[in-house]
Design a protein around this motif. Structure first.
Motif, PDB file in Angstrom:
ATOM      1  N   SER A  51      -5.712   6.760 -11.401  1.00 22.29           N
ATOM      2  CA  SER A  51      -4.791   5.623 -11.355  1.00 22.29           C
ATOM      3  C   SER A  51      -3.594   5.785 -12.294  1.00 22.29           C
ATOM      4  O   SER A  51      -2.656   5.001 -12.235  1.00 22.29           O
ATOM      5  N   TYR A  78      -2.691   0.083  -4.132  1.00 22.33           N
ATOM      6  CA  TYR A  78      -3.350  -0.782  -3.157  1.00 22.33           C
ATOM      7  C   TYR A  78      -3.466  -2.171  -3.770  1.00 22.33           C
ATOM      8  O   TYR A  78      -3.908  -2.303  -4.915  1.00 22.33           O
ATOM      9  N   ASN A  79      -3.036  -3.176  -3.037  1.00 22.96           N
ATOM     10  CA  ASN A  79      -3.107  -4.555  -3.528  1.00 22.96           C
ATOM     11  C   ASN A  79      -2.356  -4.721  -4.853  1.00 22.96           C
ATOM     12  O   ASN A  79      -2.844  -5.374  -5.781  1.00 22.96           O
ATOM     13  N   MET A 122       0.851  -1.178   0.000  1.00 16.10           N
ATOM     14  CA  MET A 122       0.000   0.000   0.000  1.00 16.10           C
ATOM     15  C   MET A 122       0.892   1.235   0.000  1.00 16.10           C
ATOM     16  O   MET A 122       1.887   1.291   0.726  1.00 16.10           O
ATOM     17  N   ARG A 123       0.548   2.213  -0.837  1.00 13.46           N
ATOM     18  CA  ARG A 123       1.272   3.480  -0.895  1.00 13.46           C
ATOM     19  C   ARG A 123       0.287   4.587  -1.224  1.00 13.46           C
ATOM     20  O   ARG A 123      -0.543   4.436  -2.128  1.00 13.46           O
ATOM     21  N   ALA A 142      -1.639   6.357  -6.214  1.00 14.52           N
ATOM     22  CA  ALA A 142      -1.649   5.487  -5.041  1.00 14.52           C
ATOM     23  C   ALA A 142      -1.644   4.027  -5.490  1.00 14.52           C
ATOM     24  O   ALA A 142      -2.080   3.700  -6.591  1.00 14.52           O
ATOM     25  N   ALA A 181      -7.207   8.106  -5.715  1.00 12.41           N
ATOM     26  CA  ALA A 181      -7.007   8.537  -4.325  1.00 12.41           C
ATOM     27  C   ALA A 181      -7.361  10.010  -4.193  1.00 12.41           C
ATOM     28  O   ALA A 181      -7.241  10.784  -5.146  1.00 12.41           O
TER      29      ALA A 181
END
Length: 110
Positions: free
Chosen positions: A40, A77-78, A1-2, A75, A84
């Motif tokens: 994204s 995630y996974n 995660m970032r 960002a 974000a």
């Protein structure tokens, strides 16, 4: 995660802001809050700027113009880039005759 990050490439917000122009317009010190959605792929949308300090109207106007053109690091995630919401603060000061622009990310783990 970032979390989403401001970035450091040529399209980064810090490089798009004309700090010399702000200094020439008479701004000595100022700060504004800003927020935007980061896609994204790093593009921004639904941006807004508010809460400027007294006399920081030039900084607010510059941020409003350049925030939509800025490229952020998306960002993660996974192991996937995700959309974000990004909150930040931009500060500007003239120190020893040189403009200093700083952009801070206001982030919480949640």
């Amino acid at each position: 995660m970032r979390p989403a990050l401001i970035g450091s490439g040529s399209g980064a917000l810090v490089y798009l802001i004309d700090s010399q122009g702000l200094m020439k317009r008479g701004l000595q010190h100022g700060a504004v809050y800003f927020a935007c959605w980061v896609s994204s792929v790093g593009n921004t949308y639904s941006c807004f700027v508010w809460g400027e300090t007294k006399g920081a109207d030039a900084l607010r106007q510059e941020m409003k113009l350049k925030l939509y053109k800025a490229k952020f690091i998306p960002a993660v995630y996974n192991h996937h880039n995700v959309y974000a919401y990004f909150n930040g603060t931009a500060t500007f000061s003239v120190i020893d005759g040189k403009p200093r622009l700083r952009i801070y990310a206001n982030q919480e783990k949640s």
